[in-house]
Design an enzyme around this catalytic site. Structure first.
Site, short mmCIF file in Angstrom:
data_model
loop_
_atom_site.label_atom_id
_atom_site.label_comp_id
_atom_site.label_asym_id
_atom_site.label_seq_id
_atom_site.Cartn_x
_atom_site.Cartn_y
_atom_site.Cartn_z
N ARG A 41 -33.89 -31.61 42.91
CA ARG A 41 -34.72 -30.43 43.14
C ARG A 41 -34.70 -29.53 41.90
O ARG A 41 -35.70 -28.90 41.56
CB ARG A 41 -34.23 -29.66 44.37
CG ARG A 41 -34.49 -30.40 45.69
CD ARG A 41 -33.90 -29.63 46.83
NE ARG A 41 -34.03 -30.28 48.12
CZ ARG A 41 -33.21 -31.21 48.59
NH1 ARG A 41 -32.20 -31.63 47.84
NH2 ARG A 41 -33.39 -31.72 49.79
N ILE A 91 -39.93 -21.29 50.42
CA ILE A 91 -39.59 -22.69 50.70
C ILE A 91 -39.69 -23.56 49.45
O ILE A 91 -39.21 -24.68 49.42
CB ILE A 91 -40.49 -23.23 51.84
CG1 ILE A 91 -39.87 -24.45 52.54
CG2 ILE A 91 -41.90 -23.55 51.35
CD1 ILE A 91 -40.49 -24.79 53.88
N ASN A 125 -39.07 -25.38 46.04
CA ASN A 125 -37.83 -25.82 45.39
C ASN A 125 -37.82 -25.52 43.90
O ASN A 125 -38.88 -25.43 43.29
CB ASN A 125 -37.67 -27.32 45.62
CG ASN A 125 -36.99 -27.61 46.94
OD1 ASN A 125 -35.98 -26.99 47.26
ND2 ASN A 125 -37.53 -28.54 47.70
N ASP A 167 -32.87 -28.58 56.82
CA ASP A 167 -31.51 -29.14 56.85
C ASP A 167 -30.93 -29.08 58.26
O ASP A 167 -30.21 -29.99 58.68
CB ASP A 167 -30.61 -28.37 55.88
CG ASP A 167 -31.12 -28.44 54.45
OD1 ASP A 167 -31.57 -29.53 54.05
OD2 ASP A 167 -31.10 -27.41 53.76
N ARG A 190 -32.74 -31.72 60.41
CA ARG A 190 -32.18 -33.06 60.13
C ARG A 190 -30.79 -33.19 60.74
O ARG A 190 -30.47 -34.21 61.38
CB ARG A 190 -32.10 -33.28 58.61
CG ARG A 190 -33.45 -33.52 57.98
CD ARG A 190 -33.34 -33.69 56.47
NE ARG A 190 -34.64 -33.95 55.90
CZ ARG A 190 -35.10 -33.40 54.77
NH1 ARG A 190 -34.34 -32.59 54.06
NH2 ARG A 190 -36.32 -33.70 54.33
N HIS A 231 -29.74 -25.30 49.55
CA HIS A 231 -30.68 -26.36 49.91
C HIS A 231 -30.83 -27.38 48.78
O HIS A 231 -31.89 -27.53 48.19
CB HIS A 231 -32.04 -25.76 50.29
CG HIS A 231 -33.06 -26.80 50.66
ND1 HIS A 231 -32.95 -27.59 51.79
CD2 HIS A 231 -34.18 -27.21 50.04
CE1 HIS A 231 -33.96 -28.42 51.85
NE2 HIS A 231 -34.73 -28.23 50.79
N MET A 279 -41.38 -30.77 56.82
CA MET A 279 -41.31 -29.48 56.14
C MET A 279 -42.18 -28.47 56.87
O MET A 279 -41.78 -27.32 57.10
CB MET A 279 -41.79 -29.64 54.70
CG MET A 279 -41.92 -28.37 53.92
SD MET A 279 -43.46 -28.40 53.01
CE MET A 279 -43.07 -27.44 51.58
#
Ligand SMILES: NC(=O)c1ccc[n+]([C@@H]2O[C@H](COP(=O)([O-])OP(=O)(O)OC[C@H]3O[C@@H](n4cnc5c(N)ncnc54)[C@H](O)[C@@H]3O)[C@@H](O)[C@H]2O)c1
Ligand SMILES: O=C(O)C[C@H](O)C(=O)O
Length: 243
Positions: free
Chosen positions: A17, A47, A49, A80, A83, A107, A158
């Site tokens: 990232r 959001i 990266n 995260d 997941r 993240h 996302m």
């Protein structure tokens, strides 16, 4: 069409990232300058990266513009948690909706720290399960990037995570009570200026930042690793604006 309009800024296989920093840092700066001018009181959900650096970038831009309110700037780490809930639910044979895994830190890679000792409903894992789950959560984004083989990173999940987090912020704004989500925010939970933990959302944005809670030995070691990488990513973001 100008060349920058062709910039694609999710990562490709082999990239971290942080490799997106050079492209995305400038874009985030420009967008935040626009936010400071046009909607200085907005609650900003960031959001893009690398989140561990873009949140400090946004904060520095807002500070320069005189509009910074740390309670209204939140890095989105919800994917995260989505997941972690999914993978833990698979191991436990539960529905992911019934599972709540706090994921703290940041993240990216080792900065994504699932607190498996604090899973609700309370449960225990073998050390193989802990290694598998930690690795799967920390590398979930990379797994998708590799599976998409050059076509970008996670998009549908996302969007789900972004919608879930934005909805939580809106429910807080509306005055709903007990809206708690993990987010990467300006924080005093550790010695770092930014850190992701559970936060309570309300009419003013962030209304409370929760401490880490009790960590086991493995999580304490994970926290040290996470802090080392986070410190560099945060400083990189701050220096980008202050240079
Ligand atoms: N935090 C998370 O959980 C998470 C999850 C997935 C993706 N991401 C990140 O979100 C970002 C976007 O990913 P994506 O898959 O939606 O990418 P994408 O390429 O599908 O979309 C990027 C969008 O940005 C626009 N854009 C490009 N340059 C711009 C500029 N200079 N100014 C304004 N807009 C510009 C493009 O036109 C495009 O619509 C990436 O940084 C990615 O790494 C974060
Ligand atoms: O991994 C990426 O590059 C995108 C996103 O941060 C993710 O976690 O899916």
């Amino acid at each position: 069409m100008h060349s920058q309009e062709w910039i694609l800024f999710p990562r490709k296989p082999g990239m971290t990232r942080d490799d997106l920093f050079n492209i995305n840092a400038g874009i985030v700066r420009t967008l935040c300058e626009g936010i400071a001018k046009c909607c200085p009181n907005a609650i900003v959900n960031l959001i893009s990266n690398p989140v561990n650096s873009t949140v400090p970038i946004a904060a520095e831009v807002f500070k320069k513009a005189g509009t910074y309110n740390p309670n209204r700037l939140l890095g989105v780490t919800t994917l995260d948690i989505v997941r972690a809930n999914t993978f833990v639910a698979e191991v436990l044979g539960l529905d992911p909706q019934e599972v709540n895994v706090p994921v703290v830190g940041g993240h990216a890679g080792v900065t994504i720290l699932p607190l498996l000792s604090q899973v609700k409903p309370s449960c225990s894992f073998t050390s193989e399960e802990i290694n598998y789950l930690t690795d799967r959560v920390q590398n979930g984004g990379t797994e998708v990037v590799e599976a998409k083989a050059g076509a970008g990173s996670a998009t549908l999940s996302m969007a789900y995570a972004a919608a879930k987090f934005a909805d939580a912020c809106l429910r807080g704004l509306r005055g709903d009570t007990n809206i708690v989500e993990c987010s990467f925010v300006a924080s005093q939970v550790t010695e770092l200026p930014y850190f992701a933990t559970k936060v309570r959302l309300g009419r003013g944005g962030i209304e409370e930042i929760f401490p880490l809670g009790p960590l086991n030995e493995l999580e304490r070691a994970g926290l040290e690793k996470a802090k080392k990488e986070l410190a560099e990513s945060i400083m990189k973001g701050i220096s980008f604006i202050r240079k």
